[in-house]
Scaffold this motif. Structure first.
Motif, PDB file in Angstrom:
ATOM      1  N   PRO A 160     -34.397  38.703 -27.473  1.00 16.63           N
ATOM      2  CA  PRO A 160     -35.245  37.635 -26.902  1.00 16.63           C
ATOM      3  C   PRO A 160     -35.743  37.972 -25.499  1.00 16.63           C
ATOM      4  O   PRO A 160     -36.900  37.684 -25.156  1.00 16.63           O
ATOM      5  N   ASN A 161     -34.883  38.603 -24.691  1.00 21.43           N
ATOM      6  CA  ASN A 161     -35.294  38.960 -23.329  1.00 21.43           C
ATOM      7  C   ASN A 161     -36.336  40.062 -23.339  1.00 21.43           C
ATOM      8  O   ASN A 161     -37.311  40.019 -22.577  1.00 21.43           O
ATOM      9  N   VAL A 162     -36.152  41.063 -24.214  1.00 21.41           N
ATOM     10  CA  VAL A 162     -37.133  42.149 -24.311  1.00 21.41           C
ATOM     11  C   VAL A 162     -38.494  41.579 -24.723  1.00 21.41           C
ATOM     12  O   VAL A 162     -39.535  41.979 -24.187  1.00 21.41           O
ATOM     13  N   PHE A 163     -38.466  40.656 -25.662  1.00 20.28           N
ATOM     14  CA  PHE A 163     -39.700  39.985 -26.103  1.00 20.28           C
ATOM     15  C   PHE A 163     -40.394  39.335 -24.908  1.00 20.28           C
ATOM     16  O   PHE A 163     -41.605  39.489 -24.713  1.00 20.28           O
ATOM     17  N   ASN A 164     -39.620  38.624 -24.103  1.00 24.88           N
ATOM     18  CA  ASN A 164     -40.184  37.933 -22.939  1.00 24.88           C
ATOM     19  C   ASN A 164     -40.696  38.908 -21.884  1.00 24.88           C
ATOM     20  O   ASN A 164     -41.725  38.660 -21.246  1.00 24.88           O
ATOM     21  N   PHE A 165     -39.979  40.035 -21.681  1.00 27.10           N
ATOM     22  CA  PHE A 165     -40.418  41.023 -20.699  1.00 27.10           C
ATOM     23  C   PHE A 165     -41.764  41.617 -21.116  1.00 27.10           C
ATOM     24  O   PHE A 165     -42.675  41.759 -20.307  1.00 27.10           O
ATOM     25  N   TYR A 166     -41.896  41.956 -22.397  1.00 26.35           N
ATOM     26  CA  TYR A 166     -43.148  42.517 -22.896  1.00 26.35           C
ATOM     27  C   TYR A 166     -44.271  41.483 -22.886  1.00 26.35           C
ATOM     28  O   TYR A 166     -45.451  41.841 -22.728  1.00 26.35           O
ATOM     29  N   ALA A 167     -43.917  40.228 -23.046  1.00 20.84           N
ATOM     30  CA  ALA A 167     -44.933  39.170 -23.096  1.00 20.84           C
ATOM     31  C   ALA A 167     -45.691  39.028 -21.777  1.00 20.84           C
ATOM     32  O   ALA A 167     -46.807  38.484 -21.756  1.00 20.84           O
ATOM     33  N   THR A 168     -45.115  39.538 -20.685  1.00 21.30           N
ATOM     34  CA  THR A 168     -45.795  39.456 -19.385  1.00 21.30           C
ATOM     35  C   THR A 168     -46.816  40.580 -19.195  1.00 21.30           C
ATOM     36  O   THR A 168     -47.555  40.578 -18.210  1.00 21.30           O
ATOM     37  N   LYS A 177     -45.782  53.502 -20.276  1.00 19.77           N
ATOM     38  CA  LYS A 177     -45.875  52.623 -19.103  1.00 19.77           C
ATOM     39  C   LYS A 177     -45.405  51.211 -19.427  1.00 19.77           C
ATOM     40  O   LYS A 177     -44.704  50.580 -18.637  1.00 19.77           O
ATOM     41  N   GLU A 178     -45.812  50.728 -20.608  1.00 21.03           N
ATOM     42  CA  GLU A 178     -45.400  49.381 -20.996  1.00 21.03           C
ATOM     43  C   GLU A 178     -43.877  49.299 -21.124  1.00 21.03           C
ATOM     44  O   GLU A 178     -43.258  48.320 -20.683  1.00 21.03           O
ATOM     45  N   TYR A 179     -43.284  50.323 -21.727  1.00 21.53           N
ATOM     46  CA  TYR A 179     -41.825  50.354 -21.869  1.00 21.53           C
ATOM     47  C   TYR A 179     -41.162  50.389 -20.495  1.00 21.53           C
ATOM     48  O   TYR A 179     -40.212  49.635 -20.229  1.00 21.53           O
ATOM     49  N   ASN A 180     -41.675  51.230 -19.593  1.00 19.63           N
ATOM     50  CA  ASN A 180     -41.095  51.330 -18.254  1.00 19.63           C
ATOM     51  C   ASN A 180     -41.152  49.997 -17.513  1.00 19.63           C
ATOM     52  O   ASN A 180     -40.182  49.597 -16.848  1.00 19.63           O
ATOM     53  N   HIS A 181     -42.299  49.328 -17.606  1.00 14.81           N
ATOM     54  CA  HIS A 181     -42.439  48.034 -16.918  1.00 14.81           C
ATOM     55  C   HIS A 181     -41.468  47.006 -17.494  1.00 14.81           C
ATOM     56  O   HIS A 181     -40.874  46.216 -16.750  1.00 14.81           O
ATOM     57  N   ALA A 182     -41.313  46.996 -18.814  1.00 16.43           N
ATOM     58  CA  ALA A 182     -40.395  46.040 -19.435  1.00 16.43           C
ATOM     59  C   ALA A 182     -38.956  46.310 -19.004  1.00 16.43           C
ATOM     60  O   ALA A 182     -38.201  45.371 -18.690  1.00 16.43           O
ATOM     61  N   VAL A 183     -38.556  47.585 -18.963  1.00 12.82           N
ATOM     62  CA  VAL A 183     -37.196  47.921 -18.527  1.00 12.82           C
ATOM     63  C   VAL A 183     -36.999  47.551 -17.056  1.00 12.82           C
ATOM     64  O   VAL A 183     -35.938  47.050 -16.672  1.00 12.82           O
ATOM     65  N   PHE A 184     -38.014  47.788 -16.243  1.00 14.78           N
ATOM     66  CA  PHE A 184     -37.910  47.436 -14.816  1.00 14.78           C
ATOM     67  C   PHE A 184     -37.719  45.926 -14.651  1.00 14.78           C
ATOM     68  O   PHE A 184     -36.916  45.481 -13.825  1.00 14.78           O
ATOM     69  N   HIS A 185     -38.438  45.133 -15.455  1.00 12.54           N
ATOM     70  CA  HIS A 185     -38.227  43.676 -15.444  1.00 12.54           C
ATOM     71  C   HIS A 185     -36.780  43.357 -15.827  1.00 12.54           C
ATOM     72  O   HIS A 185     -36.130  42.510 -15.200  1.00 12.54           O
TER      73      HIS A 185
END
Length: 368
Positions: free
Chosen positions: A160-168, A205-213
């Motif tokens: 659920p958190n990964v979903f929310n991180f990517y949603a941004t 880049k999208e993966y990196n940003h999500a992990v950073f979040h």
């Protein structure tokens, strides 16, 4: 926000040196501290590389370890403590005492981002400290985050958190497929590695940003950084890139990587050293011991002086046995046969085909 230190260890090998150059060229805004763990038993080419790097970086490379006993170099200090007991595959006290402990003492309890030079064509994980204040980052790889971060981020309970991180993020036409992958749980039929690679293929880049979040919700050192420029990094660097960086920068490739010709029983070949580290490193191939004997006989005989009371660098023979002419001849012949079996692979002045076998062996903290 606590201050975060950015550090990069220079082993004296090609990968860590190239990483220092790469970071200086691409991320000059990062105030990186450079350090090296000097065993006192390195090849002269290693010290030359470190000096060249200091000139290129315009910064001092801090020397570890710092010992109270200045009458002995670091290795001899600890060999005395261990009563002449040589390090080896089973007891790698040299890595612990000369690399890991000095590094962890150097950073103390500060929050630290440690940059590690494992390449994109290597299938291995680098040193990950057990201390929670030290976080490893691998800029040359497709996935720059360490295995422990990846496991927590992609864990089924974190979906659920990964979903929310990517949603941004702005995912464009890949959005539907990305969310489909995120929602699929890791199982026997769908491994963590598979999930990771699909997400990376859909956007590094999208993966990196999500992990950073995600890291913002943790106690990892990166949680204290407002921004991190490497989240936009999509580079994947392999061995050829490393040599190119070293040559193009003017720092140069250490001499011990360069092929030297030899002949045995009418057959010609070349040999070199596959790694940095102590000149008597027990991870060396036997052909590298022959190389040392023929190119640096003074160092070879110094290595021999440590062998006594059943302690040998090589598990199944002593250096005195290895240096016999008939033994050297056999080692060279076996080496040539091994190279001939690899003729389908590209040849290189740095013996890249042979390096491929040797680089996966040893302690990452010594040889990157």
């Amino acid at each position: 926000m606590r201050r975060v230190r950015h550090v990069l260890g220079i082993s004296g090998g090609k990968d860590s040196a190239a990483l220092a150059i790469y970071m200086r060229e691409n991320y000059p805004e990062l105030d990186i501290e450079y350090y090296t763990s000097d065993t006192g038993k390195e090849l002269e080419a290693t010290y030359n590389l470190i000096e060249n790097l200091e000139n290129y970086l315009g910064k001092e490379i801090y020397k570890l370890p710092v010992l109270s006993d200045e009458s002995l170099n670091p290795f001899d200090h600890f060999i005395k403590m261990y009563n002449g007991y040589l390090p080896g595959n089973i007891s790698r006290w040299c890595t612990k005492k000369l690399k890991l402990e000095p590094f962890e003492k150097y950073v103390g309890d500060d929050l630290v981002i440690s940059y590690v030079g494992i390449r994109g064509d290597e299938d291995r994980e680098g040193y990950i400290s057990r201390k929670s204040n030290i976080q490893s980052i691998f800029p040359f790889r497709k996935n720059m985050f360490s295995e422990d971060v990846t496991t927590k981020f992609l864990g089924n309970n974190n979906i659920p958190n990964v979903f929310n991180f990517y949603a941004t993020l702005d995912l464009g036409e890949k959005k539907e497929r990305i969310f489909e992958v995120i929602n699929e749980e890791i199982s026997i039929n769908f491994s963590q590695s598979q999930k990771l690679n699909i997400l990376l293929d859909l956007g590094v880049k999208e993966y990196n940003h999500a992990v950073f979040h995600f890291l913002k919700t943790t106690d990892y050192p990166l949680s204290q950084e407002v921004e991190f420029p490497l989240v936009d990094n999509e580079d994947l660097l392999v061995r050829d890139d490393i040599f190119r960086i070293l040559e193009d920068s003017g720092v140069g490739v250490p001499e011990y990587y360069k092929a030297i010709e030899f002949e045995v029983n009418g057959k010609k070949s070349t040999y070199a050293r596959s790694r940095s580290g102590c000149f008597f490193c027990f991870y060396q191939q036997k052909i590298e011991w022959v190389w040392l004997y023929e190119q640096h006989p003074d160092l070879f005989f110094k290595a021999m002086e440590y062998e006594k009371d059943g302690y040998t660098w090589i598990q199944d023979e002593s250096l005195a046995e290895l240096v016999k002419s008939e033994r050297i001849e056999k080692i060279k012949e076996e080496y040539i046969k091994r190279k001939e079996r690899k003729q389908s692979k590209a040849q290189s002045p740095y013996l890249l085909d042979i390096l491929e076998d040797a680089e996966g062996e040893g302690c990452a903290s010594c040889f990157i």
